[in-house]
Write an enzyme that holds these catalytic residues in place. Sequence first.
Site, PDB file in Angstrom:
ATOM      1  N   GLY A  33       0.834  -1.208   0.000  1.00  0.00           N
ATOM      2  CA  GLY A  33       0.000   0.000   0.000  1.00  0.00           C
ATOM      3  C   GLY A  33       0.862   1.248   0.000  1.00  0.00           C
ATOM      4  N   SER A  84       0.953   3.616  -3.268  1.00  0.00           N
ATOM      5  CA  SER A  84       0.314   4.646  -4.098  1.00  0.00           C
ATOM      6  C   SER A  84      -1.048   5.079  -3.553  1.00  0.00           C
ATOM      7  CB  SER A  84       0.105   4.112  -5.513  1.00  0.00           C
ATOM      8  OG  SER A  84       1.312   3.627  -6.031  1.00  0.00           O
ATOM      9  N   GLU A 141      12.512  -4.390  -5.351  1.00  0.00           N
ATOM     10  CA  GLU A 141      11.350  -4.491  -6.239  1.00  0.00           C
ATOM     11  C   GLU A 141      11.744  -4.237  -7.693  1.00  0.00           C
ATOM     12  OE1 GLU A 141       7.991  -2.186  -4.900  1.00  0.00           O
ATOM     13  OE2 GLU A 141       6.953  -2.428  -6.803  1.00  0.00           O
TER      14      GLU A 141
HETATM   15  C1  FAD Z   1       0.046  -2.988 -12.973  1.00  0.00           C
HETATM   16  C2  FAD Z   1       0.294  -2.039 -11.849  1.00  0.00           C
HETATM   17  C3  FAD Z   1       0.393  -2.530 -10.555  1.00  0.00           C
HETATM   18  C4  FAD Z   1       0.620  -1.647  -9.484  1.00  0.00           C
HETATM   19  N1  FAD Z   1       0.675  -2.179  -8.222  1.00  0.00           N
HETATM   20  C5  FAD Z   1       0.868  -1.341  -7.174  1.00  0.00           C
HETATM   21  C6  FAD Z   1       0.871  -1.851  -5.834  1.00  0.00           C
HETATM   22  O1  FAD Z   1       0.727  -3.063  -5.596  1.00  0.00           O
HETATM   23  N2  FAD Z   1       1.020  -0.993  -4.809  1.00  0.00           N
HETATM   24  C7  FAD Z   1       1.185   0.357  -5.012  1.00  0.00           C
HETATM   25  O2  FAD Z   1       1.358   1.077  -4.037  1.00  0.00           O
HETATM   26  N3  FAD Z   1       1.162   0.876  -6.269  1.00  0.00           N
HETATM   27  C8  FAD Z   1       1.002   0.066  -7.350  1.00  0.00           C
HETATM   28  N4  FAD Z   1       0.982   0.569  -8.624  1.00  0.00           N
HETATM   29  C9  FAD Z   1       1.030   2.024  -8.815  1.00  0.00           C
HETATM   30  C10 FAD Z   1       2.327   2.533  -9.434  1.00  0.00           C
HETATM   31  O3  FAD Z   1       3.393   2.456  -8.514  1.00  0.00           O
HETATM   32  C11 FAD Z   1       2.021   3.972  -9.873  1.00  0.00           C
HETATM   33  O4  FAD Z   1       1.085   3.882 -10.943  1.00  0.00           O
HETATM   34  C12 FAD Z   1       3.246   4.699 -10.330  1.00  0.00           C
HETATM   35  O5  FAD Z   1       4.130   4.929  -9.266  1.00  0.00           O
HETATM   36  C13 FAD Z   1       2.867   6.053 -10.989  1.00  0.00           C
HETATM   37  O6  FAD Z   1       2.045   6.806 -10.160  1.00  0.00           O
HETATM   38  P1  FAD Z   1       0.679   7.423 -10.710  1.00  0.00           P
HETATM   39  O7  FAD Z   1      -0.116   6.326 -11.333  1.00  0.00           O
HETATM   40  O8  FAD Z   1       0.057   8.196  -9.617  1.00  0.00           O
HETATM   41  O9  FAD Z   1       1.109   8.400 -11.895  1.00  0.00           O
HETATM   42  P2  FAD Z   1       1.691   9.878 -11.746  1.00  0.00           P
HETATM   43  O10 FAD Z   1       2.708   9.897 -10.675  1.00  0.00           O
HETATM   44  O11 FAD Z   1       0.543  10.825 -11.670  1.00  0.00           O
HETATM   45  O12 FAD Z   1       2.426  10.045 -13.144  1.00  0.00           O
HETATM   46  C14 FAD Z   1       1.733  10.352 -14.355  1.00  0.00           C
HETATM   47  C15 FAD Z   1       2.787  10.607 -15.429  1.00  0.00           C
HETATM   48  O13 FAD Z   1       3.569  11.755 -15.097  1.00  0.00           O
HETATM   49  C16 FAD Z   1       4.950  11.412 -15.053  1.00  0.00           C
HETATM   50  N5  FAD Z   1       5.627  12.127 -13.953  1.00  0.00           N
HETATM   51  C17 FAD Z   1       5.188  12.219 -12.671  1.00  0.00           C
HETATM   52  N6  FAD Z   1       6.078  12.907 -11.927  1.00  0.00           N
HETATM   53  C18 FAD Z   1       7.094  13.248 -12.747  1.00  0.00           C
HETATM   54  C19 FAD Z   1       8.333  13.951 -12.562  1.00  0.00           C
HETATM   55  N7  FAD Z   1       8.676  14.433 -11.363  1.00  0.00           N
HETATM   56  N8  FAD Z   1       9.151  14.110 -13.629  1.00  0.00           N
HETATM   57  C20 FAD Z   1       8.813  13.613 -14.836  1.00  0.00           C
HETATM   58  N9  FAD Z   1       7.649  12.933 -15.085  1.00  0.00           N
HETATM   59  C21 FAD Z   1       6.806  12.742 -14.048  1.00  0.00           C
HETATM   60  C22 FAD Z   1       4.987   9.919 -14.803  1.00  0.00           C
HETATM   61  O14 FAD Z   1       6.181   9.338 -15.296  1.00  0.00           O
HETATM   62  C23 FAD Z   1       3.768   9.442 -15.591  1.00  0.00           C
HETATM   63  O15 FAD Z   1       4.085   9.279 -16.944  1.00  0.00           O
HETATM   64  C24 FAD Z   1       0.755  -0.270  -9.721  1.00  0.00           C
HETATM   65  C25 FAD Z   1       0.654   0.221 -11.024  1.00  0.00           C
HETATM   66  C26 FAD Z   1       0.420  -0.633 -12.072  1.00  0.00           C
HETATM   67  C27 FAD Z   1       0.306  -0.063 -13.459  1.00  0.00           C
END
Ligand code: FAD
Length: 385
Positions: free
Chosen positions: A132, A134, A250
């Site tokens: 947990g 994100s 990870e």
């Molecule tokens: C299949 C899958 C399984 C997952 N499982 C888990 C889980 O078990 N537990 C968990 O906690 N999370 C999980 N996640 C979540 C994952 O870790 C997040 O989706 C990821 O960290 C991106 O966060 P976000 O989705 O909020 O996107 P955002 O952070 O909103 O990013 C959106 C876009 O903006 C870009 N961006 C953001 N900040 C910057 C920056 N500073 N500089 C340049 N570009 C930037 C990103 O690269 C991306 O392209 C999972 C995701 C997927 C797809």
Amino acid sequence: MSTLDSLSLTRIPAQDEALRAEVRAFLAQATRDMPAHVRARSWGGYSTQFSRELGARGWIGLTLPVAYGGAGRSAFARYVLVEECLNFGAPVGSHWIADRQSAPLILKYGTEAQKQFYVPRVCRGEAFFCIGMSEPNAGSDLASVKTRAVPNARGFVLNGQKIWTTNAHHCEYMIALVRTSGTSEDRHKGLSQVIVDLSLPGVTVRPIEDLSGDSHFCEVFFDNVQLGPDVLIGAEGQGWEQVTAELAFERSGPERLFSSIVLFDQWLDYVRTPQGRTDSAVQLAGKVLTQLAPLRAMSVAVQEKLTRGESPIVEAALVKELGTTLEQMIPAAIAEDLFARDAEDLPVELLMTLKYVTEASPAFSLRGGTRDILRGMIARGLGLR
Ligand SMILES: Cc1cc2nc3c(=O)[nH]c(=O)nc-3n(C[C@H](O)[C@H](O)[C@H](O)COP(=O)(O)OP(=O)(O)OC[C@H]3O[C@@H](n4cnc5c(N)ncnc54)[C@H](O)[C@@H]3O)c2cc1C
């Protein structure tokens, strides 16, 4: 013949390599009735029965101490086991996170009571964990998590929301990154990791359907969840340091190279047939292996550093960034190869596998930290940030 047999540029010790034959024999039997498009789910495949069978063989918690139910073997032995599971497309999803992250984390930072309560059950394939981290507005910017655990007379009261939590709907426990003091503006300060029993009143888990129609990740809501006094892992306020170290584990493993390997092997089987063999397909096979072999060597090298207790954060980011780029290139290149051919000659199972991996592949470079974030970390290693 397995693609792995062509990749010998590593220094996996002989006694750990020796495990491979036994693991292969077990996996060949365990996955014999699973079609390729199902095995292509790789570490997303889910079977508690499979996990228990693996646990009964001592193959969950392979590196963990015997005193806590583990097998006390080296990280390289685990590397061999994990590679083979991925190459067979074994349904490892249920125990995957507990084995890779949660049990080692509890062993490193947890209390003696936590170690004794959770770790032996993880090793038997009887207790499953999810991560947990994100939240809706805290993904890449993880330090801005808002979920909060407030101390009270009985322990902590938890309120907030997590999202994209893989397998939360199947797991008994979550290790959650939460704020235990201060505000979001305090960033890394005031964050802690807590173990949440997902069966407690006030926890709501809602699966989310992805592009392929699978529901493997979830939204998780906490509404005044009363946690006990013994849920903190490590010291209060140490969550950020613990999570950062956890992410190196990870990001560097074989799961960042082999997510498309079942598809690649299926396609190779077709290319080995007289009607499947073309000059361009042979070139493509060589191109994939040219990238896979050094990547695997890099991943094993990071493993060596982790084994020595180092925290190779930039190196792990390199492996994930390069590995997921290859994992995404494979379905795109195979699609280009197959769609240039006469559609009637193509094996249906190969096309079904290609469909699934194509739909799953955008997530390869998101889960575990996005490409942009990893590139920023790599640049920081160059002193640019
Ligand atoms: C299949 C899958 C399984 C997952 N499982 C888990 C889980 O078990 N537990 C968990 O906690 N999370 C999980 N996640 C979540 C994952 O870790 C997040 O989706 C990821 O960290 C991106 O966060 P976000 O989705 O909020 O996107 P955002 O952070 O909103 O990013 C959106 C876009 O903006 C870009 N961006 C953001 N900040 C910057 C920056 N500073 N500089 C340049 N570009 C930037 C990103 O690269 C991306 O392209 C999972 C995701 C997927 C797809």
